[in-house]
Design a protein around this motif. Structure first.
Motif, PDB file in Angstrom:
ATOM      1  N   GLU A  23      22.136  59.750  23.084  1.00 26.07           N
ATOM      2  CA  GLU A  23      21.458  60.111  24.205  1.00 26.07           C
ATOM      3  C   GLU A  23      22.340  60.514  25.226  1.00 26.07           C
ATOM      4  N   LYS A  24      23.347  59.947  25.428  1.00 27.42           N
ATOM      5  CA  LYS A  24      24.122  60.097  26.558  1.00 27.42           C
ATOM      6  C   LYS A  24      24.913  61.646  26.161  1.00 27.42           C
ATOM      7  N   ASN A  25      24.892  61.881  24.777  1.00 26.35           N
ATOM      8  CA  ASN A  25      25.619  62.958  24.382  1.00 26.35           C
ATOM      9  C   ASN A  25      24.952  64.156  23.992  1.00 26.35           C
ATOM     10  N   GLY A  26      23.527  63.990  24.374  1.00 27.38           N
ATOM     11  CA  GLY A  26      22.673  65.345  24.320  1.00 27.38           C
ATOM     12  C   GLY A  26      21.939  65.235  22.863  1.00 27.38           C
ATOM     13  N   TYR A  27      21.904  64.279  22.349  1.00 24.29           N
ATOM     14  CA  TYR A  27      21.131  64.211  21.257  1.00 24.29           C
ATOM     15  C   TYR A  27      19.500  63.652  21.569  1.00 24.29           C
ATOM     16  N   GLU A  28      18.690  64.107  20.632  1.00 24.45           N
ATOM     17  CA  GLU A  28      17.136  63.195  21.070  1.00 24.45           C
ATOM     18  C   GLU A  28      17.114  62.518  19.784  1.00 24.45           C
ATOM     19  N   VAL A  29      16.736  61.150  20.227  1.00 21.51           N
ATOM     20  CA  VAL A  29      16.365  60.199  19.224  1.00 21.51           C
ATOM     21  C   VAL A  29      14.821  60.329  19.014  1.00 21.51           C
ATOM     22  N   VAL A  30      14.168  60.900  17.978  1.00 20.20           N
ATOM     23  CA  VAL A  30      12.827  61.110  17.681  1.00 20.20           C
ATOM     24  C   VAL A  30      12.221  59.888  17.148  1.00 20.20           C
ATOM     25  N   ALA A  31      12.924  59.010  16.690  1.00 17.32           N
ATOM     26  CA  ALA A  31      12.263  57.740  16.143  1.00 17.32           C
ATOM     27  C   ALA A  31      13.397  56.866  15.620  1.00 17.32           C
ATOM     28  N   GLU A  32      12.637  55.600  15.253  1.00 17.46           N
ATOM     29  CA  GLU A  32      13.743  54.447  14.895  1.00 17.46           C
ATOM     30  C   GLU A  32      13.035  53.990  13.612  1.00 17.46           C
ATOM     31  N   ALA A  33      13.779  53.238  12.838  1.00 19.79           N
ATOM     32  CA  ALA A  33      13.110  52.427  11.725  1.00 19.79           C
ATOM     33  C   ALA A  33      13.895  51.133  11.546  1.00 19.79           C
ATOM     34  N   GLN A  34      13.221  50.117  11.049  1.00 18.41           N
ATOM     35  CA  GLN A  34      13.945  48.841  10.977  1.00 18.41           C
ATOM     36  C   GLN A  34      14.187  48.595   9.590  1.00 18.41           C
ATOM     37  N   ASN A  35      13.650  49.521   8.571  1.00 18.21           N
ATOM     38  CA  ASN A  35      13.857  49.314   7.193  1.00 18.21           C
ATOM     39  C   ASN A  35      13.636  50.540   6.238  1.00 18.21           C
ATOM     40  N   GLY A  36      14.228  50.594   5.015  1.00 21.59           N
ATOM     41  CA  GLY A  36      14.210  51.839   4.194  1.00 21.59           C
ATOM     42  C   GLY A  36      12.804  52.472   3.911  1.00 21.59           C
ATOM     43  N   VAL A  37      11.838  51.642   3.958  1.00 19.04           N
ATOM     44  CA  VAL A  37      10.282  52.144   3.740  1.00 19.04           C
ATOM     45  C   VAL A  37       9.775  52.942   4.929  1.00 19.04           C
ATOM     46  N   GLU A  38      10.384  52.184   6.173  1.00 25.64           N
ATOM     47  CA  GLU A  38       9.923  53.093   7.477  1.00 25.64           C
ATOM     48  C   GLU A  38      10.701  54.256   7.422  1.00 25.64           C
ATOM     49  N   ALA A  39      11.963  54.015   7.219  1.00 22.35           N
ATOM     50  CA  ALA A  39      12.812  55.340   7.282  1.00 22.35           C
ATOM     51  C   ALA A  39      12.263  56.590   6.495  1.00 22.35           C
ATOM     52  N   VAL A  40      11.949  56.368   5.268  1.00 24.95           N
ATOM     53  CA  VAL A  40      11.245  57.581   4.658  1.00 24.95           C
ATOM     54  C   VAL A  40      10.013  57.798   5.260  1.00 24.95           C
ATOM     55  N   GLU A  41       9.136  57.060   5.588  1.00 26.93           N
ATOM     56  CA  GLU A  41       7.786  57.499   6.193  1.00 26.93           C
ATOM     57  C   GLU A  41       8.250  58.347   7.361  1.00 26.93           C
TER      58      GLU A  41
END
Length: 120
Positions: A23-41
């Motif tokens: 975020e300090k370098n101009g990127y937008e974090v649209v989501a976070e996930a805490q495991n692979g299942v969440e990541a794919v979703e």
């Protein structure tokens, strides 16, 4: 337009550290996930420009999640994040389509270099 990033890591601290760098370098974090299942979703929901993917996580590890994401979108840009000593998993991740990897603990310059190289 800022690039959208999905951060995947089972450690809250690591997600916060990456979010801060991005975020300090101009990127937008649209989501976070805490495991692979969440990541794919979340990848399917958000269609981020980039995914930072931890290798070792509960439920589904980063390599398995990477493979699922690449099968959903062959053009997905994924950077693996690993602790030292995970070379064999890093190699498997690269063979499975990861474009780069960064080592924990995160070095801001290294993270940004990797992202700029992957994003072109």
């Amino acid at each position: 337009m800022s690039k959208k990033v999905l951060i995947v890591d089972d450690a809250v601290f690591m997600r916060m550290k990456l979010r801060d760098i991005l975020e300090k370098n101009g990127y937008e974090v649209v989501a976070e996930a805490q495991n692979g299942v969440e990541a794919v979703e979340k990848f399917k929901q958000e269609s981020p420009d980039l995914v930072t993917m931890d290798i070792t996580m509960p439920e589904m590890d980063g390599v398995a999640a990477l493979k699922e994401i690449k099968s959903a979108n062959a053009d997905a840009k994924v950077i693996m994040c690993s602790a030292m000593g995970q070379q064999s998993m890093v190699m498997e991740a690269i063979q499975s389509g990861a474009l780069d990897f960064i080592v924990k603990p995160f070095d801001t310059d290294r993270v940004l270099q990797s992202i700029e190289r992957v994003m072109g």
